[in-house]
Write a protein that holds these residues in place. Structure first.
Motif, PDB file in Angstrom:
ATOM      1  N   TYR A 111      59.600  90.019  40.418  1.00  0.00           N
ATOM      2  CA  TYR A 111      58.944  89.173  38.972  1.00  0.00           C
ATOM      3  C   TYR A 111      59.762  89.864  38.077  1.00  0.00           C
ATOM      4  N   ASN A 112      60.261  89.312  36.906  1.00  0.00           N
ATOM      5  CA  ASN A 112      61.423  89.764  35.730  1.00  0.00           C
ATOM      6  C   ASN A 112      62.389  90.369  36.694  1.00  0.00           C
ATOM      7  N   PHE A 113      63.386  89.819  38.160  1.00  0.00           N
ATOM      8  CA  PHE A 113      64.688  89.624  38.458  1.00  0.00           C
ATOM      9  C   PHE A 113      64.340  90.855  39.607  1.00  0.00           C
ATOM     10  N   GLY A 114      62.935  91.022  39.733  1.00  0.00           N
ATOM     11  CA  GLY A 114      63.003  92.738  40.626  1.00  0.00           C
ATOM     12  C   GLY A 114      61.497  92.705  41.818  1.00  0.00           C
ATOM     13  N   SER A 158      60.775  87.011  50.658  1.00  0.00           N
ATOM     14  CA  SER A 158      60.376  87.026  49.631  1.00  0.00           C
ATOM     15  C   SER A 158      60.107  85.138  48.548  1.00  0.00           C
ATOM     16  N   ALA A 159      59.813  85.895  47.184  1.00  0.00           N
ATOM     17  CA  ALA A 159      59.816  83.833  46.699  1.00  0.00           C
ATOM     18  C   ALA A 159      60.311  84.152  45.025  1.00  0.00           C
ATOM     19  N   ARG A 160      60.821  83.023  44.662  1.00  0.00           N
ATOM     20  CA  ARG A 160      61.284  82.826  43.022  1.00  0.00           C
ATOM     21  C   ARG A 160      60.754  81.768  43.072  1.00  0.00           C
ATOM     22  N   GLY A 161      60.492  81.360  41.461  1.00  0.00           N
ATOM     23  CA  GLY A 161      60.494  80.424  40.358  1.00  0.00           C
ATOM     24  C   GLY A 161      61.432  79.485  40.135  1.00  0.00           C
ATOM     25  N   ASP A 162      63.302  80.145  39.707  1.00  0.00           N
ATOM     26  CA  ASP A 162      64.066  79.660  39.667  1.00  0.00           C
ATOM     27  C   ASP A 162      65.222  79.671  41.185  1.00  0.00           C
ATOM     28  N   TYR A 163      65.977  78.706  40.899  1.00  0.00           N
ATOM     29  CA  TYR A 163      66.782  79.014  42.353  1.00  0.00           C
ATOM     30  C   TYR A 163      68.314  79.597  42.490  1.00  0.00           C
ATOM     31  N   TYR A 200      62.678  78.093  43.914  1.00  0.00           N
ATOM     32  CA  TYR A 200      62.101  76.881  42.822  1.00  0.00           C
ATOM     33  C   TYR A 200      60.495  75.991  42.667  1.00  0.00           C
ATOM     34  N   ASP A 201      59.971  77.167  42.779  1.00  0.00           N
ATOM     35  CA  ASP A 201      58.492  77.694  42.614  1.00  0.00           C
ATOM     36  C   ASP A 201      58.268  77.085  41.274  1.00  0.00           C
ATOM     37  N   GLU A 202      58.832  77.067  40.188  1.00  0.00           N
ATOM     38  CA  GLU A 202      58.838  76.439  39.122  1.00  0.00           C
ATOM     39  C   GLU A 202      58.777  75.329  38.757  1.00  0.00           C
TER      40      GLU A 202
HETATM   41  C1  LIG Z   1      55.104  88.335  36.585  1.00  0.00           C
HETATM   42  C2  LIG Z   1      56.243  87.093  36.868  1.00  0.00           C
HETATM   43  C3  LIG Z   1      57.564  87.454  36.698  1.00  0.00           C
HETATM   44  C4  LIG Z   1      58.124  86.377  37.106  1.00  0.00           C
HETATM   45  N1  LIG Z   1      60.130  86.428  37.293  1.00  0.00           N
HETATM   46  C5  LIG Z   1      60.315  85.493  37.774  1.00  0.00           C
HETATM   47  C6  LIG Z   1      61.983  85.521  37.339  1.00  0.00           C
HETATM   48  O1  LIG Z   1      62.682  86.406  37.024  1.00  0.00           O
HETATM   49  N2  LIG Z   1      62.821  85.374  38.208  1.00  0.00           N
HETATM   50  C7  LIG Z   1      62.187  84.006  38.469  1.00  0.00           C
HETATM   51  O2  LIG Z   1      63.278  83.594  39.159  1.00  0.00           O
HETATM   52  N3  LIG Z   1      60.793  83.877  38.950  1.00  0.00           N
HETATM   53  C8  LIG Z   1      60.403  84.711  38.428  1.00  0.00           C
HETATM   54  N4  LIG Z   1      58.663  84.195  38.456  1.00  0.00           N
HETATM   55  C9  LIG Z   1      58.281  83.186  39.921  1.00  0.00           C
HETATM   56  C10 LIG Z   1      58.047  83.866  40.506  1.00  0.00           C
HETATM   57  O3  LIG Z   1      58.576  84.348  41.363  1.00  0.00           O
HETATM   58  C11 LIG Z   1      57.698  82.857  41.165  1.00  0.00           C
HETATM   59  O4  LIG Z   1      56.127  82.584  40.826  1.00  0.00           O
HETATM   60  C12 LIG Z   1      57.368  83.339  42.648  1.00  0.00           C
HETATM   61  O5  LIG Z   1      56.862  81.809  43.871  1.00  0.00           O
HETATM   62  C13 LIG Z   1      56.077  84.044  43.323  1.00  0.00           C
HETATM   63  O6  LIG Z   1      55.654  84.569  44.353  1.00  0.00           O
HETATM   64  P1  LIG Z   1      54.402  84.131  45.615  1.00  0.00           P
HETATM   65  O7  LIG Z   1      54.710  83.234  45.106  1.00  0.00           O
HETATM   66  O8  LIG Z   1      54.511  84.555  46.318  1.00  0.00           O
HETATM   67  O9  LIG Z   1      53.378  84.529  43.977  1.00  0.00           O
HETATM   68  C14 LIG Z   1      57.824  84.965  38.069  1.00  0.00           C
HETATM   69  C15 LIG Z   1      56.956  84.551  38.018  1.00  0.00           C
HETATM   70  C16 LIG Z   1      55.809  85.951  37.460  1.00  0.00           C
HETATM   71  C17 LIG Z   1      53.877  85.763  38.025  1.00  0.00           C
END
Ligand SMILES: Cc1cc2nc3c(=O)[nH]c(=O)nc-3n(C[C@H](O)[C@H](O)[C@H](O)COP(=O)(O)O)c2cc1C
Length: 231
Positions: A111-114, A158-163, A200-202
């Motif tokens: 979330y927001n890099f942390g 962990s999981a991230r939206g970007d890659y 790549y979640d996003e």
């Molecule tokens: C509040 C919030 C902040 C996020 N910040 C980031 C970020 O800084 N970088 C990124 O790559 N993805 C970011 N994401 C995307 C999440 O990391 C991504 O959806 C991830 O799959 C969330 O973990 P989860 O699937 O276990 O819920 C953010 C998502 C949310 C809801």
């Protein structure tokens, strides 16, 4: 080399995603919960007598530390007022849970890099002077020292939206998730750590599917790699 550790083990399974479902079963569910659940399920299949302790900090967030908490934690136990002891009661429970654990499995979304705020609140509550780290400003050399007993392991899922957040990736320098856990836990003595992430979640395309498959495979391999250390 295999270690000889008491049986059964205690696995502390922590989740912190604000998404409560798992993405394996729920289209809007969490990937980090999916990985941590997969790790623990495979672990228990191999070692059914081990004890899993669940802590969901998204569901039950630890109270963030504040001035009263800091004041109480730096007051020697024998001098604490009843109110100060009460303020530390939750932290005491979290520290006891950590001290009792052999293996920590933490689902930690980015979330927001942390790490999410409730997981940071957990970290703040378990880094305790006199309990998990020592401090003596008159000590020669290093005035701080770790107090966790050796032999514990940390697994960060962990999981991230970007890659591109892994070593050598385009966003490596912006990834504060693994460091946000490894640095404070290493400071108190838990230095053996492993990390796996879905990216790549996003994008929700075939790259996400491939990342999930690779992370699940890596998670299974990590369980299989760690089990012999406890046999
Ligand atoms: C509040 C919030 C902040 C996020 N910040 C980031 C970020 O800084 N970088 C990124 O790559 N993805 C970011 N994401 C995307 C999440 O990391 C991504 O959806 C991830 O799959 C969330 O973990 P989860 O699937 O276990 O819920 C953010 C998502 C949310 C809801």
């Amino acid at each position: 080399m295999p270690q000889s550790i008491r049986q059964p083990l205690r696995v502390l399974h922590i989740d912190s995603s604000a998404r409560f479902g798992r993405s394996s079963h729920d289209a809007r569910g969490s990937h980090s919960r999916r990985l941590s659940h997969r790790f623990v399920t495979r672990w228990i299949a191999a070692r059914p007598n081990d004890v899993v302790v669940r802590r969901d900090v998204a569901e039950t967030p630890p109270i963030p530390i504040d001035a009263d908490w800091i004041d109480a934690s730096f007051t020697p136990q024998e001098h604490r007022s009843p109110a100060q002891s009460a303020r530390l009661a939750e932290s005491d429970r979290l520290v006891a849970e950590l001290l009792a654990a052999d293996l920590l499995v933490i689902g930690a979304p980015m979330y927001n890099f942390g790490i999410p705020a409730p997981l940071k609140a957990w970290v703040d509550n378990i880094v305790r002077v006199g309990l998990t780290f020592g401090f003596d400003r008159s000590r020669e050399g290093e005035p701080y020292w770790p107090m966790l007993p050796p032999g514990k392991r940390l697994v960060i899922l962990s999981a991230r939206g970007d890659y591109g957040y892994d070593a050598g990736g385009r966003l490596e320098a912006m990834n504060l998730v693994e460091a946000g856990l490894r640095v404070p836990l290493g400071y108190i003595g838990l230095t053996d750590s492993h990390a796996i992430a879905i990216e790549y979640d996003e994008f929700a395309d075939e790259r996400l599917a491939a990342s999930i498959a690779a992370a699940e495979h890596a998670t299974d391999e990590l369980v299989d790699e760690l089990i012999p250390y406890y046999s």
